[in-house]
Structures are given as structure tokens and as C-alpha cells.
Write a protein that holds these residues in place. Sequence first.
Motif, PDB file in Angstrom:
ATOM      1  N   GLU A   1       0.814  -1.194   0.023  1.00 52.20           N
ATOM      2  CA  GLU A   1      -0.097  -0.087   0.014  1.00 52.20           C
ATOM      3  C   GLU A   1       0.681   1.223  -0.015  1.00 52.20           C
ATOM      4  O   GLU A   1       1.762   1.284   0.611  1.00 52.20           O
ATOM      5  N   GLN A   2       0.308   2.340  -0.835  1.00 44.79           N
ATOM      6  CA  GLN A   2       1.181   3.388  -0.784  1.00 44.79           C
ATOM      7  C   GLN A   2       0.496   4.747  -0.394  1.00 44.79           C
ATOM      8  O   GLN A   2      -0.674   4.685  -1.001  1.00 44.79           O
ATOM      9  N   ILE A   3       1.140   5.720   0.246  1.00 44.12           N
ATOM     10  CA  ILE A   3       0.506   6.878   0.657  1.00 44.12           C
ATOM     11  C   ILE A   3       0.616   7.757  -0.699  1.00 44.12           C
ATOM     12  O   ILE A   3       1.504   7.944  -1.343  1.00 44.12           O
ATOM     13  N   THR A   4      -0.703   8.328  -1.190  1.00 43.25           N
ATOM     14  CA  THR A   4      -0.342   9.143  -2.298  1.00 43.25           C
ATOM     15  C   THR A   4      -0.589  10.636  -1.721  1.00 43.25           C
ATOM     16  O   THR A   4       0.048  11.588  -2.599  1.00 43.25           O
ATOM     17  N   MET A   5      -1.229  10.889  -0.669  1.00 42.65           N
ATOM     18  CA  MET A   5      -0.903  12.390  -0.127  1.00 42.65           C
ATOM     19  C   MET A   5      -1.764  12.569   1.293  1.00 42.65           C
ATOM     20  O   MET A   5      -2.266  11.509   1.632  1.00 42.65           O
ATOM     21  N   GLY A   6      -1.715  13.520   2.132  1.00 43.49           N
ATOM     22  CA  GLY A   6      -2.023  13.494   3.267  1.00 43.49           C
ATOM     23  C   GLY A   6      -1.961  14.950   3.921  1.00 43.49           C
ATOM     24  O   GLY A   6      -1.300  15.579   3.437  1.00 43.49           O
ATOM     25  N   PHE A   7      -2.674  14.939   5.101  1.00 38.01           N
ATOM     26  CA  PHE A   7      -2.808  16.303   5.669  1.00 38.01           C
ATOM     27  C   PHE A   7      -2.714  16.219   7.185  1.00 38.01           C
ATOM     28  O   PHE A   7      -3.167  15.035   7.499  1.00 38.01           O
ATOM     29  N   LYS A   8      -2.287  17.072   7.843  1.00 38.71           N
ATOM     30  CA  LYS A   8      -2.202  16.982   9.342  1.00 38.71           C
ATOM     31  C   LYS A   8      -3.013  18.161   9.817  1.00 38.71           C
ATOM     32  O   LYS A   8      -2.945  19.333   9.369  1.00 38.71           O
ATOM     33  N   LEU A   9      -3.708  17.857  11.078  1.00 40.00           N
ATOM     34  CA  LEU A   9      -4.304  18.946  11.861  1.00 40.00           C
ATOM     35  C   LEU A   9      -3.639  18.786  13.241  1.00 40.00           C
ATOM     36  O   LEU A   9      -4.189  17.987  13.913  1.00 40.00           O
ATOM     37  N   ILE A  10      -2.681  19.704  13.639  1.00 36.61           N
ATOM     38  CA  ILE A  10      -2.042  19.467  14.952  1.00 36.61           C
ATOM     39  C   ILE A  10      -1.493  17.890  14.908  1.00 36.61           C
ATOM     40  O   ILE A  10      -0.523  17.640  14.777  1.00 36.61           O
TER      41      ILE A  10
ATOM     42  N   LEU B   1      -5.219  12.996   8.127  1.00 37.49           N
ATOM     43  CA  LEU B   1      -6.171  12.404   7.082  1.00 37.49           C
ATOM     44  C   LEU B   1      -5.242  12.014   5.768  1.00 37.49           C
ATOM     45  O   LEU B   1      -4.487  12.874   5.281  1.00 37.49           O
ATOM     46  N   ILE B   2      -5.293  10.651   5.639  1.00 31.96           N
ATOM     47  CA  ILE B   2      -4.104  10.097   4.662  1.00 31.96           C
ATOM     48  C   ILE B   2      -5.030   9.440   3.479  1.00 31.96           C
ATOM     49  O   ILE B   2      -5.790   8.645   3.849  1.00 31.96           O
ATOM     50  N   PHE B   3      -4.634   9.817   2.200  1.00 31.94           N
ATOM     51  CA  PHE B   3      -5.027   9.167   1.165  1.00 31.94           C
ATOM     52  C   PHE B   3      -3.995   7.829   0.730  1.00 31.94           C
ATOM     53  O   PHE B   3      -3.027   8.602   0.482  1.00 31.94           O
ATOM     54  N   THR B   4      -4.327   6.845   0.375  1.00 30.66           N
ATOM     55  CA  THR B   4      -3.422   5.811  -0.180  1.00 30.66           C
ATOM     56  C   THR B   4      -4.119   5.386  -1.266  1.00 30.66           C
ATOM     57  O   THR B   4      -5.100   5.829  -1.787  1.00 30.66           O
ATOM     58  N   ASP B   5      -3.513   4.203  -1.974  1.00 29.74           N
ATOM     59  CA  ASP B   5      -3.963   3.779  -3.375  1.00 29.74           C
ATOM     60  C   ASP B   5      -5.105   2.783  -2.947  1.00 29.74           C
ATOM     61  O   ASP B   5      -5.648   2.310  -4.069  1.00 29.74           O
ATOM     62  N   LYS B   6      -5.312   2.511  -1.789  1.00 25.62           N
ATOM     63  CA  LYS B   6      -6.225   1.484  -1.462  1.00 25.62           C
ATOM     64  C   LYS B   6      -7.514   1.847  -0.428  1.00 25.62           C
ATOM     65  O   LYS B   6      -8.513   1.491  -0.235  1.00 25.62           O
ATOM     66  N   ARG B   7      -7.190   3.162   0.190  1.00 26.59           N
ATOM     67  CA  ARG B   7      -8.133   3.502   1.350  1.00 26.59           C
ATOM     68  C   ARG B   7      -7.823   4.874   1.850  1.00 26.59           C
ATOM     69  O   ARG B   7      -6.857   5.567   1.396  1.00 26.59           O
TER      70      ARG B   7
END
Length: 147
Positions: A37-46, A50-56
Motif C-alpha cells: 500500500e502506498q500513501i498518495t497524499m495526506g494532511f495533518k491538523l495538529i 487525513l491520509i489518502f492511499t492507493d487503497k483507502r
Amino acid sequence: MAFGMKGILQGGIASNYSEQSVEALEKEYGQYLMDNEQITMGFKLIRDALIFTDKRIIFSDKQGTTGTKTRIESINLHSIVEVTMETSGFGFDDSEITFTYIKTPYLKAHGIEYGSHTLEFPKNFNVQGLYKILQELAYDNCVRLNS
């Protein structure tokens, strides 16, 4: 199915999220990934992410005063079946994307349970690109489930 969202989510989510590099997210959240599984992008709040991968889509919620307790929630991309979008209007309105997904492990079960999540975006964020990607996933999933 690859979840090619790089460059679509710019400027953060909910005005307070900040985009993080894939490398930083892999370092902090790599232990939660499945094999291949690979992370495609993500965000942090403190402390939350919220992480988007190629599967979930992965939601990380660090709890308590020390942040050592962590709750991880995953939504498989193949379970998303409906997407709605609301663009910002005049004033202080934010844009929103709400997606509905099947929570039932067996997607063709008779007693299907649904869940939904709403992602809020700052007024200046263009949500159409993300909406299009999620809607294409939802359409493909509905075709697959009904064939």
C-alpha cells in the motif's frame, strides 16, 4: 486502482489542515499501511491526520493530553458508493464533499450498513477535482457491485 490525487488537494482541508510530504507521512504512519500500500497524499491538523492511499482513506485521531493513544479509522476506496459536493457561496461558507460508503464487510449482503464522512474545505479551495475522482470511484464501485 491508483488514487492519483497529487496536486488536487492544495491549500489544506478545513482551513487548518496542512499538506504533509509523503515521506513524512510514511515515517509517522507507515506502520499502519498494508503490504504494497502506498500513501498518495495526506494532511495533518495538529496531531490528527487525513491520509489518502492507493487503497483507502485513513483517519488518525491522537487522543489524550500526551497523544500516545491513537484511533485509526480506514475506509476502503472500493466501498465508496455515493458522493455529494457543496461549493462555497458568498460570505463565510466552506465547501464540502460528503461520501457514503458501505460498512458491511460482505458488500453484497442483504443487510447492508452505510456510513458517511464529510470533508470541509476552505472557501478558496476548488473541490471539483476531488469530487470528480471520488465520483468516478463511486460509479465504478456501483457498476462492479451490480454486475
